[in-house]
Design an enzyme around this catalytic site. Structure first.
Site, short mmCIF file in Angstrom:
data_model
loop_
_atom_site.label_atom_id
_atom_site.label_comp_id
_atom_site.label_asym_id
_atom_site.label_seq_id
_atom_site.Cartn_x
_atom_site.Cartn_y
_atom_site.Cartn_z
N CYS A 175 -2.17 1.37 -4.20
CA CYS A 175 -0.91 2.06 -4.54
C CYS A 175 -0.86 2.42 -6.01
O CYS A 175 0.14 2.90 -6.50
CB CYS A 175 0.30 1.24 -4.12
SG CYS A 175 0.57 -0.27 -5.05
N CYS A 185 0.87 -1.18 0.00
CA CYS A 185 0.00 0.00 0.00
C CYS A 185 0.91 1.23 0.00
O CYS A 185 2.13 1.09 0.00
CB CYS A 185 -1.01 -0.01 1.15
SG CYS A 185 -0.35 0.12 2.80
N CYS A 228 3.44 0.07 -8.32
CA CYS A 228 3.96 -1.28 -8.14
C CYS A 228 4.51 -1.81 -9.46
O CYS A 228 3.80 -1.85 -10.45
CB CYS A 228 2.85 -2.21 -7.65
SG CYS A 228 2.05 -1.61 -6.17
#
Length: 139
Positions: free
Chosen positions: A87, A13, A91
């Site tokens: 997020c 996150c 990522c």
């Protein structure tokens, strides 16, 4: 006799202070050493959210010693499952990994009353994840 973990899971996150820490805590608690657990954040906070720590202590899981960690390419590469929690595009994506996006409310800045339902939703998802990993091992 020690057995190596059957799978590796990375929870991501933004701040690695609430949702991902609670998820990692539940997975460690419920799966023990059977599943390798990591968590990280794209912009890690200074500390784990105190309301998340308190909510987890209520259900017998201690995450008070955890510290937010920065998301690294190596952590993603070393994981079988990458579970993101808000997020966005931060990522990195690698072939051969299983990516899941869990849309969960961010507990940042919220009190214990608001964090409890998030914690409970995470526990439900962790139980389903463990069942999925176990089913793949048997298959």
């Amino acid at each position: 006799m020690t057995t190596s973990p059957v799978a590796s899971v990375l929870f991501v996150c933004v701040h690695n202070a609430g949702r991902s820490q609670m998820a990692a805590g539940f997975l460690n608690h419920l799966a023990g050493n059977r599943i390798e657990v990591r968590s990280a954040g794209s912009v890690p906070g200074d500390q784990v959210n105190p309301a998340a720590v308190e909510a987890m202590q209520e259900v017998g899981v201690d995450i008070s010693a955890q510290k937010p960690k920065i998301l690294t390419t190596e952590a993603v590469q070393a994981s079988d499952y990458v579970i993101t929690m808000g997020c966005g595009d931060a990522c990195p994506v690698f072939p051969g990994k299983k990516y899941l996006d869990w849309a969960l409310e961010d507990p940042a800045g919220q009190g214990i009353e608001a964090v409890r339902p998030i914690r409970d939703e995470i526990k439900t998802r962790i139980e389903a994840l463990i069942a999925e990993i176990d089913a793949q091992q048997e298959g």
